[in-house]
Write a protein that holds these residues in place. Structure first.
Motif, PDB file in Angstrom:
ATOM      1  N   PHE A 142      33.302  42.245  46.312  1.00 15.63           N
ATOM      2  CA  PHE A 142      34.735  41.975  46.373  1.00 15.63           C
ATOM      3  C   PHE A 142      34.983  40.536  45.947  1.00 15.63           C
ATOM      4  O   PHE A 142      34.109  39.680  46.055  1.00 15.63           O
ATOM      5  CB  PHE A 142      35.232  42.177  47.813  1.00 15.63           C
ATOM      6  CG  PHE A 142      36.719  42.337  47.909  1.00 15.63           C
ATOM      7  CD1 PHE A 142      37.328  43.515  47.506  1.00 15.63           C
ATOM      8  CD2 PHE A 142      37.520  41.302  48.404  1.00 15.63           C
ATOM      9  CE1 PHE A 142      38.702  43.672  47.600  1.00 15.63           C
ATOM     10  CE2 PHE A 142      38.893  41.452  48.493  1.00 15.63           C
ATOM     11  CZ  PHE A 142      39.485  42.646  48.101  1.00 15.63           C
ATOM     12  N   SER A 143      36.195  40.294  45.482  1.00 13.72           N
ATOM     13  CA  SER A 143      36.569  38.925  45.108  1.00 13.72           C
ATOM     14  C   SER A 143      37.943  38.618  45.671  1.00 13.72           C
ATOM     15  O   SER A 143      38.816  39.491  45.688  1.00 13.72           O
ATOM     16  CB  SER A 143      36.682  38.795  43.590  1.00 13.72           C
ATOM     17  OG  SER A 143      35.522  39.262  42.986  1.00 13.72           O
ATOM     18  N   SER A 144      38.134  37.378  46.105  1.00 15.48           N
ATOM     19  CA  SER A 144      39.462  36.968  46.569  1.00 15.48           C
ATOM     20  C   SER A 144      39.516  35.444  46.576  1.00 15.48           C
ATOM     21  O   SER A 144      38.512  34.775  46.329  1.00 15.48           O
ATOM     22  CB  SER A 144      39.719  37.491  47.986  1.00 15.48           C
ATOM     23  OG  SER A 144      38.799  36.900  48.879  1.00 15.48           O
ATOM     24  N   ARG A 202      30.436  46.703  36.779  1.00 14.60           N
ATOM     25  CA  ARG A 202      30.088  45.339  36.364  1.00 14.60           C
ATOM     26  C   ARG A 202      29.328  45.376  35.039  1.00 14.60           C
ATOM     27  O   ARG A 202      28.246  45.958  34.959  1.00 14.60           O
ATOM     28  CB  ARG A 202      29.233  44.645  37.439  1.00 14.60           C
ATOM     29  CG  ARG A 202      30.044  44.186  38.643  1.00 14.60           C
ATOM     30  CD  ARG A 202      31.064  43.156  38.203  1.00 14.60           C
ATOM     31  NE  ARG A 202      31.754  42.516  39.297  1.00 14.60           N
ATOM     32  CZ  ARG A 202      32.946  42.857  39.766  1.00 14.60           C
ATOM     33  NH1 ARG A 202      33.592  43.883  39.255  1.00 14.60           N
ATOM     34  NH2 ARG A 202      33.516  42.171  40.751  1.00 14.60           N
ATOM     35  N   LEU A 203      29.916  44.752  34.022  1.00 17.96           N
ATOM     36  CA  LEU A 203      29.296  44.728  32.706  1.00 17.96           C
ATOM     37  C   LEU A 203      28.209  43.662  32.648  1.00 17.96           C
ATOM     38  O   LEU A 203      28.283  42.652  33.359  1.00 17.96           O
ATOM     39  CB  LEU A 203      30.356  44.423  31.643  1.00 17.96           C
ATOM     40  CG  LEU A 203      31.569  45.347  31.642  1.00 17.96           C
ATOM     41  CD1 LEU A 203      32.602  44.850  30.637  1.00 17.96           C
ATOM     42  CD2 LEU A 203      31.153  46.779  31.324  1.00 17.96           C
ATOM     43  N   CYS A 204      27.245  43.887  31.762  1.00 17.19           N
ATOM     44  CA  CYS A 204      26.139  42.931  31.669  1.00 17.19           C
ATOM     45  C   CYS A 204      25.568  42.952  30.260  1.00 17.19           C
ATOM     46  O   CYS A 204      25.177  44.007  29.766  1.00 17.19           O
ATOM     47  CB  CYS A 204      25.051  43.326  32.669  1.00 17.19           C
ATOM     48  SG  CYS A 204      23.584  42.308  32.541  1.00 17.19           S
ATOM     49  N   ALA A 220      25.529  30.288  36.716  1.00 19.50           N
ATOM     50  CA  ALA A 220      26.445  30.513  35.588  1.00 19.50           C
ATOM     51  C   ALA A 220      27.782  29.826  35.855  1.00 19.50           C
ATOM     52  O   ALA A 220      28.361  29.192  34.972  1.00 19.50           O
ATOM     53  CB  ALA A 220      26.645  32.013  35.377  1.00 19.50           C
ATOM     54  N   ARG A 221      28.256  29.941  37.083  1.00 19.13           N
ATOM     55  CA  ARG A 221      29.553  29.326  37.409  1.00 19.13           C
ATOM     56  C   ARG A 221      29.446  27.802  37.373  1.00 19.13           C
ATOM     57  O   ARG A 221      30.359  27.103  36.940  1.00 19.13           O
ATOM     58  CB  ARG A 221      30.013  29.785  38.799  1.00 19.13           C
ATOM     59  CG  ARG A 221      30.408  31.252  38.837  1.00 19.13           C
ATOM     60  CD  ARG A 221      30.507  31.759  40.280  1.00 19.13           C
ATOM     61  NE  ARG A 221      30.262  33.184  40.354  1.00 19.13           N
ATOM     62  CZ  ARG A 221      31.191  34.131  40.465  1.00 19.13           C
ATOM     63  NH1 ARG A 221      32.449  33.797  40.555  1.00 19.13           N
ATOM     64  NH2 ARG A 221      30.878  35.401  40.510  1.00 19.13           N
ATOM     65  N   GLN A 222      28.304  27.290  37.842  1.00 17.91           N
ATOM     66  CA  GLN A 222      28.110  25.829  37.798  1.00 17.91           C
ATOM     67  C   GLN A 222      28.045  25.354  36.352  1.00 17.91           C
ATOM     68  O   GLN A 222      28.641  24.336  35.996  1.00 17.91           O
ATOM     69  CB  GLN A 222      26.836  25.448  38.566  1.00 17.91           C
ATOM     70  CG  GLN A 222      26.981  25.649  40.067  1.00 17.91           C
ATOM     71  CD  GLN A 222      25.668  25.475  40.836  1.00 17.91           C
ATOM     72  OE1 GLN A 222      24.584  25.493  40.255  1.00 17.91           O
ATOM     73  NE2 GLN A 222      25.775  25.332  42.150  1.00 17.91           N
TER      74      GLN A 222
HETATM   75  P1  AMP Z   1      34.099  37.127  40.426  1.00 20.94           P
HETATM   76  O1  AMP Z   1      34.281  35.722  39.969  1.00 20.94           O
HETATM   77  O2  AMP Z   1      32.689  37.602  40.346  1.00 20.94           O
HETATM   78  O3  AMP Z   1      34.727  37.335  41.741  1.00 20.94           O
HETATM   79  O4  AMP Z   1      34.898  38.029  39.403  1.00 20.94           O
HETATM   80  C1  AMP Z   1      36.288  37.955  39.303  1.00 20.94           C
HETATM   81  C2  AMP Z   1      36.785  39.215  38.633  1.00 20.94           C
HETATM   82  O5  AMP Z   1      36.280  39.300  37.300  1.00 20.94           O
HETATM   83  C3  AMP Z   1      36.317  40.485  39.317  1.00 20.94           C
HETATM   84  O6  AMP Z   1      37.190  40.888  40.307  1.00 20.94           O
HETATM   85  C4  AMP Z   1      36.273  41.461  38.188  1.00 20.94           C
HETATM   86  O7  AMP Z   1      37.562  41.990  37.963  1.00 20.94           O
HETATM   87  C5  AMP Z   1      35.922  40.627  36.997  1.00 20.94           C
HETATM   88  N1  AMP Z   1      34.469  40.664  36.725  1.00 20.94           N
HETATM   89  C6  AMP Z   1      33.548  39.800  37.198  1.00 20.94           C
HETATM   90  N2  AMP Z   1      32.334  40.095  36.734  1.00 20.94           N
HETATM   91  C7  AMP Z   1      32.480  41.153  35.944  1.00 20.94           C
HETATM   92  C8  AMP Z   1      31.568  41.928  35.172  1.00 20.94           C
HETATM   93  N3  AMP Z   1      30.277  41.635  35.105  1.00 20.94           N
HETATM   94  N4  AMP Z   1      32.070  42.974  34.488  1.00 20.94           N
HETATM   95  C9  AMP Z   1      33.384  43.271  34.527  1.00 20.94           C
HETATM   96  N5  AMP Z   1      34.275  42.572  35.221  1.00 20.94           N
HETATM   97  C10 AMP Z   1      33.847  41.525  35.934  1.00 20.94           C
END
Ligand code: AMP
Length: 947
Positions: free
Chosen positions: A308-310, A719-721, A343-345
């Protein structure tokens, strides 16, 4: 008191009080090098008492050297037992007081009251007893110096000193930190803990807030328990203190200016976290309990694996929270989280890790049991994988499924002992003391921000129910559960405490409970400070990558002139940076390749692909075993100055404002490293992320990552990769272990266009394949059977034009101009390096009736492209699939139905036959002679149709 020894008598006869300085110097010299002092002195110093010995006061003591070094202090010898005649009794006791206080820092945790159930067997800790140090009741009122402690006084009566140390180190918090060699870090922890006796006074508001968060933790489980009785939810009951802990962790991280917290955790407590911390709408969770689906595509996953993200608001501003999806394979999400954080850093240009904080939540049994925990710790301070320290939280419910006997669960004292390998401080804390839990959380966040190293909170709690809600725990843990059944909940205990303190009334507590329950029933958000309209700038926009069509033959051409310019930039050695002779020659050759004077080889094409990607504005990250040079000495992406050992990475210097090119040799792990790169790639869609195995079969050490994430993550979790895995593969007579990357395993996992499996056979093909992986907006894992001997094969070459023009070919038609398609009556289909063996054999046998067609992408299988190629051959009577892998391996079983389907469309009379090694238990023969014999046999079969 023991009698003065011979040495002591000898000492006192040699020294008077004026020689103290000399004695100290001698001791310091001994500490630096025991051999530097005379033998007689050495034997005296060797016998100075140590703190960690479990001995009686009569037993001779061992060296104290380590202890004093850790304390950063040299003992004043004349005040110790060595020269009893020279010092006063009080001075002697002063030293002992000091030793006793120090013992609390070392071993106080063993006596601490960290187990809410009181089941922990405490060992006897003699050196925490005054008697052990020769101190008695009569000394309790005597005043001693304590300026080396952080208890706010220079001197105090012994009983006060001991009281301070007892409450600091032996109450609800057991701290392990004396294994840290950095004195500043140890002092910092001592100061923080001792100065408040590990129990800072929290304001009334703070205490009420803790109570409210506990109420949320308990209320959530109660609500689910009554609404969905018997449904599996892996509840948090017994570990509710996790909720105030996480709340504090996030708020404090935010107050430092952190912008993101990425959390990994297994199933226990996940639903509670989702709703109470991340702010998932309870109504959505209830829908999931009722079996409703949320993914518009894909097959989904159970609710206690969901991420989850928020965003939530903190005193330092808005902070983005991401809880990683995870499979049931415990602990494997930890390195995935680390990769996502890195990756975020990188994206935020945050090399120190101030802005993005990794939090990994573990179970006690898995933390001590799973090897990937060690691998993840090993990454923590490396160049490639460091994230500026991770906060680890163990939900230590003292049982793993049905296993709770320490003799069965582990060999270490605590489940957390593995963390000592990176000198992480470990705070064991009683989960029934929520203020202590909040205090260690503050310590952990502050420590991580200050020292950028890993830290562990061991939240010692219990599991009120079975492994899941349908499980009966008393079958296997009768005594523990007798205790648990009588045990009040953490919320109840804390509410009672606050009532006694007059902080809350009984009515307020009831109102809190009812208010929370009603909010849930109304489907309202119950997370603290949830931001309803999150700032989308805090995370990546994945829209450009969603729902992309799979276009296999995508234009990846590149201007020829620019290609040459890039090639000169990355392959021209510099003045004053001498390269090793062979490397220099390789660069010279690459210079000729760029001019068209030499055919292009693999190393040139591969590195040039990276250069073009960088030039087009996309970062590249490559890690794996020995990737800088390349296991098979073909890449040389990192140059080593032969004069001073310094390094230079040409691809990181192609333009001033270029995106990053990161290449790191990995430590010798596959599992954690591949999981890390999966985490990185799923967070950084605009980067080409490559992991290379030393030999392809070593990827089996990371099989869990391949099964649970790479091949299934998109379908389970959406989740795409775009991760690329380079797996050296090829039968060259090297034996069972270094021949096969186990192509069959990847092909068996292929479905629903989940991954791409390629076996490129020319430099131009690898160039276009790597470019396609990032230039196209499709993000799918790419598994590559990459070459070993082909890297230097005289025929595995391309032209500059082949790089500049066109695209990756999923099928390569016959490339020999001497073969007249009209006369071909046999087609050999193959994939990978065996093509060159087949072409060689055909040439030797002058078998011009045979065409050899290469399938360069095995999945998604290029049926249409193959049809186009096959349709050109009108006279074919025999069609054969040839592979170098044994029949039960390689592509035969997984791909023949695709080929048959196409062949049927060409002619119903044609039947695909097999030419290759027989089925075999082992991947390859162990003897070169047998390898060659097998090769000859199946080449005969394929080219001449003679078995
Ligand atoms: P996150 O920063 O991981 O919380 O991601 C924020 C939002 O980006 C998520 O809620 C997804 O909608 C989208 N997202 C993040 N990672 C992916 C991924 N690998 N593939 C597709 N959508 C993603």
């Amino acid at each position: 008191m023991r009698n003065a020894s011979m040495e002591e008598q000898w000492l006192s006869s040699h020294f008077s009080g004026g020689n103290q300085t000399y004695l100290d110097e001698m001791y310091e010299a001994y500490l630096a090098d025991p051999n530097s002092v005379p033998e007689q002195w050495r034997s005296i110093f060797d016998k100075l008492p140590t703190v960690n010995e479990e001995v009686t006061t009569d037993t001779p003591h061992k060296p104290v050297r380590d202890h004093y070094l850790l304390m950063g202090k040299t003992p004043k010898l004349a005040t110790n037992t060595v020269a009893p005649n020279l010092i006063t009794e009080h001075e002697r006791k002063q030293v002992r007081v000091h030793q006793l206080a120090t013992a609390y820092r070392f071993r106080g945790h063993q006596r601490a009251d960290i187990d809410p159930l009181g089941l922990r067997k405490k060992v006897s800790v003699p050196d925490l007893e005054p008697k052990y140090h020769g101190l008695t009741l009569a000394d309790m009122e005597s005043v001693f110096q304590c300026s080396n402690l952080y208890i706010g006084k220079k001197e105090a009566p012994l009983k006060e000193i001991l009281g301070a140390m007892e409450s600091t180190y032996c109450c609800s918090i057991g701290a392990e930190f004396t294994h840290i060699v950095n004195t500043a870090e140890r002092r910092w922890i001592e100061q923080r803990m001792e100065s408040v006796r590990s129990a800072p006074e929290y304001s009334i508001d703070a205490r009420k807030h803790i109570l409210e968060r506990l109420c949320a933790g308990e209320g959530m489980e109660k609500y689910l328990g009554s609404k969905y009785p018997g449904t599996k939810r892996f509840g948090l009951e017994g570990g509710e203190a996790l909720i105030p802990l996480m709340d504090e962790l996030i708020q404090r991280s935010g107050s430092y200016g952190a912008k993101e917290v990425v959390i990994g955790m297994a199933h226990r407590g996940r639903l509670n976290m989702l709703v109470n911390i991340l702010g998932k709408n309870p109504a959505d969770l209830f829908d999931e309990f009722e079996g409703k689906s949320f993914l518009s595509e894909g097959s989904g996953d159970v609710k206690y694996h969901q991420g989850f993200s928020s965003n939530v608001m903190t005193s330092g501003g808005e902070i983005h929270l991401a809880l990683a999806f995870n499979p049931s394979h415990l602990e494997i999400s930890a390195p995935v989280v680390e990769g996502s954080v890195r990756a975020r850093q990188d994206r935020r240009n945050d090399p120190k890790g101030d802005l993005v904080i990794p939090v990994n939540i573990h179970g006690d049994a898995a933390f001590s049991g799973q090897g990937v925990v060690m691998e993840t710790f090993q990454m923590s301070q490396t160049r490639a994988y460091g994230t500026g320290g991770t906060i680890h939280i163990i939900i230590n419910n003292q049982v793993g499924f049905t296993t709770s006997r320490r003799e069965d669960a582990r060999s270490t004292e605590y489940p957390t002992d593995i963390a000592k390998m990176v000198q992480a401080p470990i705070f064991h804390v009683n989960g029934d003391d929520p203020e202590a839990v909040v205090f260690v959380t503050q310590l952990a966040v502050d420590y991580r921000q200050q020292f950028k190293r890993d830290v562990v909170i061991d939240l010692v709690c219990y599991r009120r129910r079975g492994h899941n809600e349908a499980d009966e725990p008393a079958m296997t843990q009768p005594m523990m559960y007798q205790q648990i059944r009588q045990h009040k909940t953490t919320f109840e205990l804390y509410a009672n405490k606050l009532k006694q303190q007059g902080v809350v009334s009984a009515e307020e507590v009831t109102a809190l409970v009812n208010g929370y329950r009603d909010a849930l029933a109304n489907g309202e958000h119950v997370a603290n400070a949830l931001v309803k309209e999150p700032n989308s700038a805090l995370f990546v926009d994945w829209k450009p990558y969603l729902n992309q069509p799979v276009v296999d033959e995508f234009d990846t051409s590149y201007d020829l002139k620019e290609l040459q310019e890039l090639a000169f930039k990355i392959n021209t050695p510099h003045e004053g940076f001498p390269l090793q002779r062979q490397v220099n020659k390789i660069m010279e050759d690459r210079g000729k390749m760029a001019k068209g004077a030499l055919p292009i080889n693999w190393g040139f094409a591969e590195t040039l692909a990276y250069a073009t990607i960088l030039q087009q504005g996309m970062p590249v990250r490559i890690t794996g075993q020995d990737v800088g040079r390349g296991t098979f000495v073909h890449r040389h992406a990192v140059w080593h100055n032969q004069n001073d050992g310094s390094t230079f990475v040409p691809l990181a210097h192609i333009a001033e404002d270029q995106p990053s090119f990161d290449i790191y040799d990995s430590f010798l792990s596959e599992e954690a490293v591949l999981a890390f790169e999966y985490g990185y790639a799923t967070t950084m869609p605009n980067a080409l992320v490559v992991w290379e195995a030393q030999f392809g079969d070593f990827a089996n050490g990371a099989q869990v990552v391949i099964d649970q994430f790479i091949t299934s993550g998109e379908h389970k979790w959406g989740r795409l990769c775009g991760l690329t895995m380079l797996l050296p593969h090829g039968y060259e007579g090297q034996g069972p272990e270094h021949s096969s990357a186990r192509l069959e395993r990847y092909l068996q996992l292929c479905a629903e266009q989940n991954i791409q499996v390629c076996a490129p056979t020319t430099p131009a093909q690898v160039f276009h394949m790597l470019r396609r992986q990032i230039v196209r907006n499709l993000r799918k894992p790419l598994v590559v059977m990459s070459p070993k001997s082909l890297l230097r094969h005289k025929d595995a070459v391309s032209t500059l034009e082949e790089l500049a023009e066109g695209h990756f070919h999923t099928v390569l038609d016959e490339s020999n101009a001497d073969i007249d398609k009209k006369k071909v009556d046999r087609i050999v289909l193959c994939s990978g390096k065996v093509y060159y063996d087949l072409a060689d054999k055909r040439q030797k046998e002058e078998a011009t009736n045979v065409a050899i067609i290469r399938i360069e992408q095995l999945y998604p299988f290029p049926e249409e492209q193959m049809l186009d190629v096959l349709s050109q051959y009108k006279k074919v009577k025999d069609i054969v699939w040839c592979q170098e892998e044994p029949m039960n391996q390689g592509a035969w079983y997984s791909s023949q139905h695709h080929m048959r389907r196409v062949i049927q469309r060409v002619s119903e009379k044609l039947y695909l036959r097999y030419a290759g090694r027989d089925a075999s238990a082992s991947p390859a023969a162990g003897y070169m002679s047998l390898h060659l014999e097998q090769l000859e046999q199946f080449l005969n079969d394929a080219i001449l149709n003679i078995q």
